[in-house]
Design a protein around this motif. Sequence first.
Motif, PDB file in Angstrom:
ATOM      1  N   LEU A   1      59.075 -31.392  73.838  1.00 20.26           N
ATOM      2  CA  LEU A   1      58.172 -31.996  74.066  1.00 20.26           C
ATOM      3  C   LEU A   1      58.378 -33.842  72.811  1.00 20.26           C
ATOM      4  N   GLU A   2      57.787 -32.793  72.202  1.00 24.43           N
ATOM      5  CA  GLU A   2      58.110 -34.184  70.803  1.00 24.43           C
ATOM      6  C   GLU A   2      59.062 -34.700  71.449  1.00 24.43           C
TER       7      GLU A   2
ATOM      8  N   GLU B   1      58.574 -34.022  82.310  1.00 17.83           N
ATOM      9  CA  GLU B   1      57.712 -35.333  82.647  1.00 17.83           C
ATOM     10  C   GLU B   1      56.429 -35.442  83.475  1.00 17.83           C
TER      11      GLU B   1
ATOM     12  N   LEU C   1      54.795 -35.182  79.826  1.00 13.60           N
ATOM     13  CA  LEU C   1      54.398 -36.793  79.035  1.00 13.60           C
ATOM     14  C   LEU C   1      53.665 -37.646  79.350  1.00 13.60           C
ATOM     15  N   LYS C   2      53.553 -37.336  81.024  1.00 15.96           N
ATOM     16  CA  LYS C   2      52.841 -38.583  81.590  1.00 15.96           C
ATOM     17  C   LYS C   2      51.592 -38.862  80.670  1.00 15.96           C
TER      18      LYS C   2
ATOM     19  N   ARG D   1      59.765 -36.625  74.883  1.00 16.53           N
ATOM     20  CA  ARG D   1      58.470 -37.995  74.785  1.00 16.53           C
ATOM     21  C   ARG D   1      59.074 -39.594  74.429  1.00 16.53           C
ATOM     22  N   ASP D   2      60.532 -39.102  73.892  1.00 16.70           N
ATOM     23  CA  ASP D   2      61.596 -40.467  73.037  1.00 16.70           C
ATOM     24  C   ASP D   2      63.023 -40.109  72.883  1.00 16.70           C
TER      25      ASP D   2
ATOM     26  N   ARG E   1      64.386 -34.141  81.224  1.00  9.84           N
ATOM     27  CA  ARG E   1      63.021 -34.496  81.419  1.00  9.84           C
ATOM     28  C   ARG E   1      62.029 -33.997  82.818  1.00  9.84           C
TER      29      ARG E   1
END
Length: 131
Positions: free
Chosen positions: A15-16, A124, A127-128, A19-20, A70
């Motif tokens: 997840l980290e 996805e 991470l919203k 994120r990018d 994602r």
Amino acid sequence: MKLQTGTRLGLYAVLELARDPARTLSASDLAERFGVSPHHLAKVLRALASAGLVRGGRGAAGGYRFIGNRRRVTLMDIVALFEPAPGRRGREPGDDTDIGRSLQRVLDEIDEIAEATLRSISLETMLKPRQ
């Protein structure tokens, strides 16, 4: 469903990094964020790399970055890398009794519900931004 530490670390790391996806983070950077040893996290990152979810690089520009999709990768995809499949746990005392079998049916149902939930949540979605 109780997840092993390695499973939770796998979820945190993916997840980290997801994120990018353009960003690269070292195992040490990630370990520091999560308050764990870089050695333990490196094992988790290797498993994620073997699954094609992250890519690791060495050297000055080294580190890990997310390379999965994602929208398609679910929380269960990560959990399945580290946890035994439902019904694959070891035998425990009392499992062969009437009460043990009854309890196991309930625990199996709980696992099925948890698995269905984890399969329904993509990275996805996680991470919203929350409102």
